[in-house]
Scaffold this active site. Sequence first.
Site, mmCIF file in Angstrom:
data_model
loop_
_atom_site.group_PDB
_atom_site.id
_atom_site.type_symbol
_atom_site.label_atom_id
_atom_site.label_comp_id
_atom_site.label_asym_id
_atom_site.label_seq_id
_atom_site.Cartn_x
_atom_site.Cartn_y
_atom_site.Cartn_z
ATOM 1 N N SER A 66 89.339 94.458 42.499
ATOM 2 C CA SER A 66 88.522 93.369 43.062
ATOM 3 C C SER A 66 88.829 92.879 44.563
ATOM 4 C CB SER A 66 88.567 92.021 42.066
ATOM 5 O OG SER A 66 88.120 92.298 40.734
ATOM 6 N N GLY A 305 97.174 78.574 51.459
ATOM 7 C CA GLY A 305 97.052 79.921 51.719
ATOM 8 C C GLY A 305 95.696 80.561 51.008
ATOM 9 N N GLY A 307 93.725 84.663 49.724
ATOM 10 C CA GLY A 307 94.199 85.948 49.379
ATOM 11 C C GLY A 307 92.933 86.511 48.261
ATOM 12 N N HIS A 308 93.695 87.450 47.414
ATOM 13 C CA HIS A 308 92.884 88.057 46.343
ATOM 14 C C HIS A 308 93.696 89.050 45.622
ATOM 15 C CE1 HIS A 308 89.227 89.105 44.054
ATOM 16 N NE2 HIS A 308 88.604 88.072 44.919
ATOM 17 N N ASP A 309 93.484 89.038 44.228
ATOM 18 C CA ASP A 309 94.122 90.262 43.596
ATOM 19 C C ASP A 309 92.950 91.147 43.085
ATOM 20 O OD1 ASP A 309 96.358 88.638 43.516
ATOM 21 O OD2 ASP A 309 96.111 88.087 41.343
ATOM 22 N N ALA A 311 92.415 94.896 40.158
ATOM 23 C CA ALA A 311 93.050 95.995 39.336
ATOM 24 C C ALA A 311 91.828 96.866 38.950
ATOM 25 C CB ALA A 311 93.139 95.015 38.071
ATOM 26 N N SER A 312 92.314 98.231 38.649
ATOM 27 C CA SER A 312 91.686 99.189 38.200
ATOM 28 C C SER A 312 92.209 99.857 36.992
ATOM 29 C CB SER A 312 91.282 100.459 39.288
ATOM 30 O OG SER A 312 92.507 100.920 39.730
#
Length: 472
Positions: A66, A305, A307-309, A311-312
């Site tokens: 993502s 702050g 940002g972003h995380d 996953a696949s």
Amino acid sequence: MPSNLTTAFDTARWQARLDALRAEHRVPGASLAVLVGGTVHELASGVLHRGTGVEATTDSVFQLGSIAKIYTATLVMQLAEAGELDLDAPVTDVLPDFSVADPEAVQGITVRRLLSHTSGLTCDFTLDTGRGDDCLARYVEAAKGVALDCPPGTALSYSGIGYNVLGRIIEVLTGLTWDEALKQRLFEPLGLERTMTLPEEALRFRAAMGHLGEPGQDPEPAPAWDLMPRSAGPYGRVIASAGDIVRFARMHLDGGVAPDGAPVLAPGTVAAMQRREADCPDKWSVSADGWGLGWSLYDWNGVRGYGHDGASIGQYAYLRVAPEAGVAIALTTNGGGARLLYAELFRELLDELAGVRMPDAFAPPAVPPAVELAPFAGTYTRAGVVITITEHDGVGRLVYEFVDGMKDFSPPIEAELVPVSRTVSGTTTETVFAASGVGAAFSEDWMPVVFTTMADGSHYCCIGMRAAPKAA
């Protein structure tokens, strides 16, 4: 950067720390990139594939999941900045045939709401519409019948469909595929030579393989390198090295300027992306306090702050930016206790380099409050997911099951629920539980489960930033 912080980066010490934490948390391979003092430092540890033993290196590429949404959001903001797109106009202004299962909701779905996950469109609708350049157009058409998570503008519910609609808007306004638009308008101007969107492009590089397994054991290579179709691109398919992720983030830190001084975004546009658009009822799943136009927003004990995380299948990526210190950190991993590795490593890095104290890990209090679970028992559904809440002998249980197009992404998650808190405001009631035993890939030790009752009496279960309405 505040005067009491250093721009020095002890490569040997952080390499040793990465190696130790990666081994401790059984992560097969990881790559770390840190921007501090205007310099990008790149480290790698472990292997890309436990079956082949191929070593992870700083030029290895990982699936970002993502985090792709930030690239899509940046393209959308370019178009808005150029006057080609009105963020507050209905999506139908650009896509006249756009529709959703609730016809009355269509005019309330704007580009701004898509960017901030407040459109009501759901997340886990995965559909393989082929490898052709029309894959996004076909996906958006197929999504017309998918039920909304909630009415537009009423709540934050993380949305994959929403970002695919944004991807289609990019295609219509640029005349390019989403993949080609990213290449021409972002990757090339920023010199991102190890960033791509298609699997065949990754074959030119050392590509990480995802790994799956039980917590506390060494994971094994996943049965497939990738389960995402091409149509998942705008919400989940960018492949990159950790260093390239940080170089992309540096453009946002530098007010939208590319390394050669060319403008990619105007400073005002960069600032708008970081401005709060919505609060998060779940402040723990991705550590986000709120959402901007694409970015997750963090409140690190008073220090902001973004940002972003991502996953696949068996791969997890994390990006954090501390703008006041000029620091950006990216970590890419290929399985195991990735969330635990991220949490320990980033707490130490952000503390030393940016003076940031990240919040403690989410967990129930030593003495949980008395909260009756019975009112929340039942079934909650959204596209791709069924959540079942039950209570037996005073103990709550959760079953989180992937269905339909998501059924092969993960086995069902089963967990016990422990009360954490209950908050009543003028418009909503939020009750938070902690789910145990879900595995370190999903959370550090406990997964937050948030039940929300809206002013109109509607009930939702929010897990992983996604709001599922109560069905029974």
